[in-house]
Write an enzyme that holds these catalytic residues in place. Structure first.
Site, mmCIF file in Angstrom:
data_model
loop_
_atom_site.group_PDB
_atom_site.id
_atom_site.type_symbol
_atom_site.label_atom_id
_atom_site.label_comp_id
_atom_site.label_asym_id
_atom_site.label_seq_id
_atom_site.Cartn_x
_atom_site.Cartn_y
_atom_site.Cartn_z
ATOM 1 N N HIS A 83 0.843 -1.192 0.000
ATOM 2 C CA HIS A 83 0.000 0.000 0.000
ATOM 3 C C HIS A 83 0.882 1.247 0.000
ATOM 4 C CE1 HIS A 83 -3.189 2.835 1.009
ATOM 5 N NE2 HIS A 83 -4.039 1.880 0.664
ATOM 6 N N HIS A 84 0.486 2.238 -0.792
ATOM 7 C CA HIS A 84 1.331 3.426 -0.974
ATOM 8 C C HIS A 84 1.460 4.250 0.304
ATOM 9 C CE1 HIS A 84 3.686 6.056 -3.355
ATOM 10 N NE2 HIS A 84 3.093 5.813 -4.504
ATOM 11 N N SER A 85 0.570 4.062 1.257
ATOM 12 C CA SER A 85 0.660 4.813 2.503
ATOM 13 C C SER A 85 1.875 4.395 3.332
ATOM 14 C CB SER A 85 -0.609 4.619 3.336
ATOM 15 O OG SER A 85 -0.803 3.255 3.654
#
Length: 490
Positions: A147-149
């Site tokens: 996930h890019h977070s």
């Protein structure tokens, strides 16, 4: 009830951290981005070896051993909470028929399906799929989904490399080229006397201020009303929700460096020039045009830009990241980036080298601007004053108004091994943002991997786009050699 107790017991409440503004953006329902890294392995996949290796590397990283708590932080704000990682739950080995008729197509379809399945929020937001599938360029495949977070692309790629070792030396970390600073007054130190250096420094500052003003103005106009030309590449509403098609090609890094040296440019200049040439070829075919003066003028009037994320965090070396995972360090991590709007110059040029010249002018100008810093500060201000929803609306507005995402990442100079698996190629990309097209260039050994991620409802033939990019490099290289601009080394 028992499950809740186990979950509470697994959490380490004193080790928590609020989400950064960028991570909050990536976790919003309207902007759910993830990174995909496809790894071609030279040997058959060995899931137990990968599981054991991840226990000593990635699972020790603070962000990869934390779950996302959306409500229980201070003032109800989302936070990261450390938890016990069960690596076995993050390694997925699908059942694949031994005699799959078209393994390359199977791989494309498998990755496409991954873009439709959200990550499980009850555990750390990453997973790796091990496919015992022999394809054209690999004996087996590893697919890392993150996930890019958890971090920006540059930081995550550095972290991934910190989990690998040189094939030639199992104890040594990969060697990655360090990009030298290519502009600014410091470049002139030692070449001019103090008075001339002061003059150059003042001129640089004036250009920096002027370029930044123009770029910030264009950014503001883009948020308000300025949109790219309607072309067959521009995303339609809801494109971020559609399954994506992931395809790639492998080209010679030596060919790229040959052109770079001949034209006195950077690798990034060459790859941007190749992209401009490839997109021009692709669009001319979609428009069914030939290279006439009228069609040249039409193509040049197309406004086509890329919204590029620029990492503003000082790059952490892979040695430091490897040490951090080994010692379970609590060092700061996350997303810290700003956007720049990079215009692409299109046209059916009779001289292939013209694409490179135009690319260099564009890149050199963008190097002398603080657009990324200002865009980051602006979105942080909006987030603080007006909240997450307003910030998401503005970011989506910028991306919707541009055509594609573009990136180029420097990789290892030599072959590397991922927990006992020598890699033949690395192909990273991203999905979940409102673009129908993402182009990513990744260097590895003596190769450059071109990754094209496309919404097939907008771009039904991404393989042809890959072919156009490859053919464009061939034409540019041939032009360099025909003109004698490059002398072969003896």
């Amino acid at each position: 009830m028992g499950g809740e107790k186990n979950k509470t017991r697994d959490m380490v409440e004193e080790e928590e951290e609020p989400l950064s503004p960028c991570s909050r953006l990536f976790n919003s329902p309207d902007f759910n981005c993830a990174i995909i890294v496809t790894m071609g392995c030279k040997v058959k996949g060995n899931p137990p070896a990968i599981i054991e290796g991840l226990k000593h590397t990635l699972a020790n990283h603070p962000r990869f051993s934390s779950i996302l708590d959306m409500k229980n932080g201070k003032k109800g704000k989302p936070r990261w909470v450390r938890t016990k990682v069960r690596v076995e739950e993050h390694v997925i080995v699908p059942d694949i028929e031994p005699n799959t008729e078209n393994p390359d197509q199977y791989l494309e379809d498998y990755i496409s399906k991954l873009t439709t399945v959200p990550l499980d929020l009850s555990k750390p937001l990453w997973e790796i799929h091990v496919l015992c599938l022999k394809t054209s360029n690999a004996e087996s495949i590893g697919i890392l989904k993150i996930h890019h977070s958890l971090g920006d692309g540059m930081s995550l790629m550095s972290l991934f490399l910190a989990c690998t070792r040189k094939t030639s030396d199992p104890e040594a970390l990969p060697t990655v080229a360090v990009q030298k600073k290519q502009f600014g007054p410091s470049c002139y130190t030692g070449f001019f006397n103090k008075i001339w250096w002061l003059f150059v420094g003042l001129w640089f500052i004036l250009r920096l201020v002027f370029n930044t003003f123009i770029d910030v103005l264009m950014f503001a106009l883009t948020i308000c009303f300025l949109r790219d030309t309607e072309t067959p590449l521009l995303a339609k509403p809801g494109s971020e929700l559609k399954p994506k098609k992931f395809v790639y090609r492998i080209i010679s890094f030596d060919d790229v460096k040959l052109v770079k040296n001949a034209m006195n440019m950077t690798v990034n200049d060459v790859l941007l020039g190749v992209t401009q040439a490839g997109l021009s070829r692709y669009l001319s075919r979609r428009y069914d045009q030939e290279a006439t003066p009228k069609s040249k003028d039409l193509m040049r009037r197309i406004r086509l830009r890329s919204a590029i994320m620029i990492n503003l965090r000082p790059n952490t070396g892979i040695e430091a990241l490897a040490d951090m995972m080994a010692k379970k360090s609590k060092c700061k991590w996350g997303n810290l980036f700003g956007y720049i709007l990079l215009p692409f110059s299109l046209g059916l040029e009779t001289d292939p080298l013209e694409y490179l010249r135009r690319a260099k002018v564009t890149v050199d100008r963008k190097k002398q601007s603080l657009e990324a810093v200002f865009s980051m500060a602006f979105f942080k201000l909006i987030l603080k004053v007006m909240g997450l929803k307003a910030s998401v609306v503005l970011v989506r507005k910028v991306i919707h108004s541009t055509t594609l995402s573009f990136s180029n990442v420097v990789g290892p100079k030599e072959e590397i091994t991922f927990h006992g698996h020598p890699l033949s190629y690395i192909a990273p990309s991203v999905f979940g943002h409102p673009h129908a097209l993402t182009l990513h260039f990744q260097s590895y050994e003596n190769k450059v991997i071109i990754s094209v991620t496309a919404d097939p409802t907008v771009i039904p033939d991404p393989h042809k786009m890959c072919d156009d990019l490859v053919e464009s490099l061939k034409l540019i290289k041939s032009s360099v050699l025909e003109r004698g601009l490059y002398e072969m080394e003896v």
